[in-house]
Design a protein around this motif. Structure first.
Motif, mmCIF file in Angstrom:
data_model
loop_
_atom_site.group_PDB
_atom_site.id
_atom_site.type_symbol
_atom_site.label_atom_id
_atom_site.label_comp_id
_atom_site.label_asym_id
_atom_site.label_seq_id
_atom_site.Cartn_x
_atom_site.Cartn_y
_atom_site.Cartn_z
ATOM 1 N N ALA A 28 0.825 -1.207 0.000
ATOM 2 C CA ALA A 28 0.000 0.000 0.000
ATOM 3 C C ALA A 28 0.855 1.250 0.000
ATOM 4 C CB ALA A 28 -0.935 0.002 1.214
ATOM 5 N N ALA A 29 2.001 1.222 0.702
ATOM 6 C CA ALA A 29 2.889 2.381 0.771
ATOM 7 C C ALA A 29 4.231 1.956 1.332
ATOM 8 C CB ALA A 29 2.289 3.477 1.641
ATOM 9 N N ILE A 30 5.271 2.696 0.954
ATOM 10 C CA ILE A 30 6.607 2.515 1.517
ATOM 11 C C ILE A 30 7.058 3.867 2.062
ATOM 12 C CG2 ILE A 30 9.020 1.950 1.073
ATOM 13 C CD1 ILE A 30 8.100 0.134 -1.176
ATOM 14 N N ALA A 31 7.390 3.906 3.340
ATOM 15 C CA ALA A 31 7.845 5.139 3.984
ATOM 16 C C ALA A 31 9.302 4.999 4.366
ATOM 17 C CB ALA A 31 7.004 5.432 5.223
ATOM 18 N N ASP A 32 10.034 6.134 4.317
ATOM 19 C CA ASP A 32 11.451 6.062 4.684
ATOM 20 C C ASP A 32 11.747 6.729 6.017
ATOM 21 O OD1 ASP A 32 11.210 8.736 4.056
ATOM 22 O OD2 ASP A 32 12.588 8.686 2.343
ATOM 23 N N ASP A 33 10.702 7.122 6.740
ATOM 24 C CA ASP A 33 10.890 7.649 8.092
ATOM 25 C C ASP A 33 9.640 7.380 8.925
ATOM 26 O OD1 ASP A 33 8.981 9.587 7.365
ATOM 27 O OD2 ASP A 33 10.476 11.162 7.080
ATOM 28 N N ALA A 34 9.731 7.657 10.226
ATOM 29 C CA ALA A 34 8.644 7.322 11.146
ATOM 30 C C ALA A 34 7.379 8.104 10.848
ATOM 31 C CB ALA A 34 9.095 7.566 12.586
ATOM 32 N N ALA A 35 7.527 9.407 10.580
ATOM 33 C CA ALA A 35 6.346 10.235 10.318
ATOM 34 C C ALA A 35 5.609 9.760 9.079
ATOM 35 C CB ALA A 35 6.766 11.699 10.162
ATOM 36 N N GLY A 36 6.362 9.419 8.049
ATOM 37 C CA GLY A 36 5.732 8.927 6.831
ATOM 38 C C GLY A 36 5.030 7.601 7.045
ATOM 39 N N PHE A 37 5.630 6.753 7.872
ATOM 40 C CA PHE A 37 5.013 5.464 8.185
ATOM 41 C C PHE A 37 3.678 5.652 8.889
ATOM 42 C CE2 PHE A 37 4.497 2.322 11.673
ATOM 43 C CZ PHE A 37 4.117 1.228 10.914
ATOM 44 N N LEU A 38 3.655 6.504 9.924
ATOM 45 C CA LEU A 38 2.420 6.721 10.669
ATOM 46 C C LEU A 38 1.343 7.317 9.771
ATOM 47 C CD1 LEU A 38 3.896 8.041 14.033
ATOM 48 C CD2 LEU A 38 2.704 5.869 13.664
ATOM 49 N N SER A 39 1.718 8.234 8.900
ATOM 50 C CA SER A 39 0.749 8.819 7.972
ATOM 51 C C SER A 39 0.187 7.755 7.030
ATOM 52 C CB SER A 39 1.405 9.941 7.157
ATOM 53 O OG SER A 39 1.776 11.021 7.970
ATOM 54 N N ALA A 40 1.067 6.864 6.543
ATOM 55 C CA ALA A 40 0.628 5.817 5.626
ATOM 56 C C ALA A 40 -0.321 4.840 6.307
ATOM 57 C CB ALA A 40 1.840 5.075 5.066
ATOM 58 N N VAL A 41 -0.027 4.514 7.568
ATOM 59 C CA VAL A 41 -0.913 3.605 8.306
ATOM 60 C C VAL A 41 -2.286 4.240 8.502
ATOM 61 C CG1 VAL A 41 -1.304 2.513 10.555
ATOM 62 C CG2 VAL A 41 0.936 2.352 9.461
ATOM 63 N N ARG A 42 -2.307 5.520 8.861
ATOM 64 C CA ARG A 42 -3.579 6.211 9.051
ATOM 65 C C ARG A 42 -4.383 6.280 7.761
ATOM 66 N NH1 ARG A 42 0.037 10.601 12.011
ATOM 67 N NH2 ARG A 42 0.143 9.667 14.102
ATOM 68 N N GLU A 43 -3.681 6.465 6.654
ATOM 69 C CA GLU A 43 -4.371 6.594 5.374
ATOM 70 C C GLU A 43 -4.857 5.263 4.825
ATOM 71 O OE1 GLU A 43 -3.496 8.006 0.739
ATOM 72 O OE2 GLU A 43 -2.012 8.415 2.330
ATOM 73 N N HIS A 44 -4.003 4.247 4.878
ATOM 74 C CA HIS A 44 -4.306 2.987 4.194
ATOM 75 C C HIS A 44 -4.906 1.903 5.083
ATOM 76 C CE1 HIS A 44 -2.354 4.347 0.501
ATOM 77 N NE2 HIS A 44 -1.333 4.787 1.236
ATOM 78 N N ARG A 45 -4.770 2.022 6.399
ATOM 79 C CA ARG A 45 -5.268 0.986 7.321
ATOM 80 C C ARG A 45 -4.879 -0.413 6.810
ATOM 81 N NH1 ARG A 45 -9.043 2.949 11.028
ATOM 82 N NH2 ARG A 45 -8.629 5.181 11.258
ATOM 83 N N PRO A 46 -3.583 -0.704 6.757
ATOM 84 C CA PRO A 46 -3.122 -1.958 6.154
ATOM 85 C C PRO A 46 -3.472 -3.185 6.998
ATOM 86 C CG PRO A 46 -1.313 -0.875 7.255
ATOM 87 C CD PRO A 46 -2.470 0.084 7.304
ATOM 88 N N ASP A 47 -3.342 -4.343 6.359
ATOM 89 C CA ASP A 47 -3.558 -5.614 7.062
ATOM 90 C C ASP A 47 -2.341 -5.987 7.902
ATOM 91 O OD1 ASP A 47 -6.127 -6.219 5.768
ATOM 92 O OD2 ASP A 47 -4.908 -6.442 3.958
#
Length: 219
Positions: A28-47
């Motif tokens: 769903a997304a690849i983040a290269d830092d913590a802030a980007g990861f948290l944003s991606a989780v909030r947006e995509h709600r991954p499995d």
């Protein structure tokens, strides 16, 4: 399965993406830092999520802290942590979070594709996946502490290792919550986990179980 990855190493993140796409896992997304990861989780709600322990800017514990934050925001969010080295404190802290769905693997485990994919699927399903090297460093009990448990206590501990809470264990074994609590108390006592370890006794009990399973080749 939809996955969010937190990894600053482009070669590794690209390799993970290619590997997982081949086995039908959607990135769903690849983040290269913590802030980007948290944003991606909030947006995509991954499995499930795959997180490097160390991320920019300090490369200390940004990744694991972001994983713990994500699980606070989304209880039970499956997290598979990757690390170059065994970080005992962080491994124990991650396992101490409730809800199951946690794993901790050393990065060289990724090259063993079948094992890595199996670990990810197990974590996504709410189970636990621990690298044998992590277990070896976390569990310091001499001999086999599991041998003292009764068959029912072993069943309870196995379900704990799969990430089930007391209510789910009671449902699966068709017993009362009080019975499960009694079994868990007996497990703690037989494994020598003192009351002063209350915050981590469940974690240490599961690690003891996983350590015994790794020695015997069991699951």
């Amino acid at each position: 399965m939809r996955v969010v990855i937190a990894e600053d190493n482009v070669l590794l993140s690209t390799g993970l993406e290619l590997l997982l796409n081949r086995v039908g896992v959607q990135i769903a997304a690849i983040a290269d830092d913590a802030a980007g990861f948290l944003s991606a989780v909030r947006e995509h709600r991954p499995d499930a999520t795959i997180v490097d322990v160390r991320l920019p800017p300090t490369f200390r514990d940004e990744g694991i802290r972001a994983a713990l934050q994500a699980r606070r925001e989304h209880p039970g969010l499956p997290v598979l942590v990757l690390s170059q080295y065994v970080e005992r404190q962080y491994a124990a802290e991650l396992l101490a979070t409730s809800g199951g769905g946690v794993g901790y693997l050393l990065k060289d485990r990724v090259s063993r594709v079948d094992e890595f994919v199996d670990a990810l699927r197990r974590v996504a399903a709410g189970g636990t996946a621990m690298d044998p090297e992590v277990i070896a460093q976390l569990v310091q009990h001499a001999g086999d502490p599991i041998s003292a448990l009764t068959p029912r206590e072993r069943e309870v501990l196995a379900l704990m290792a799969q990430g089930h809470d007391n209510t789910a264990i009671a449902d699966q074994l068709v017993v009362t919550d009080n019975a499960v609590q009694k079994h868990i108390g007996n497990i703690f006592a037989k494994l020598g986990l003192a009351v002063t370890d209350s915050g981590h006794r469940r974690v240490l009990a599961v690690l003891a179980y996983l350590n015994a399973a790794s020695r015997t080749g069991g699951r």
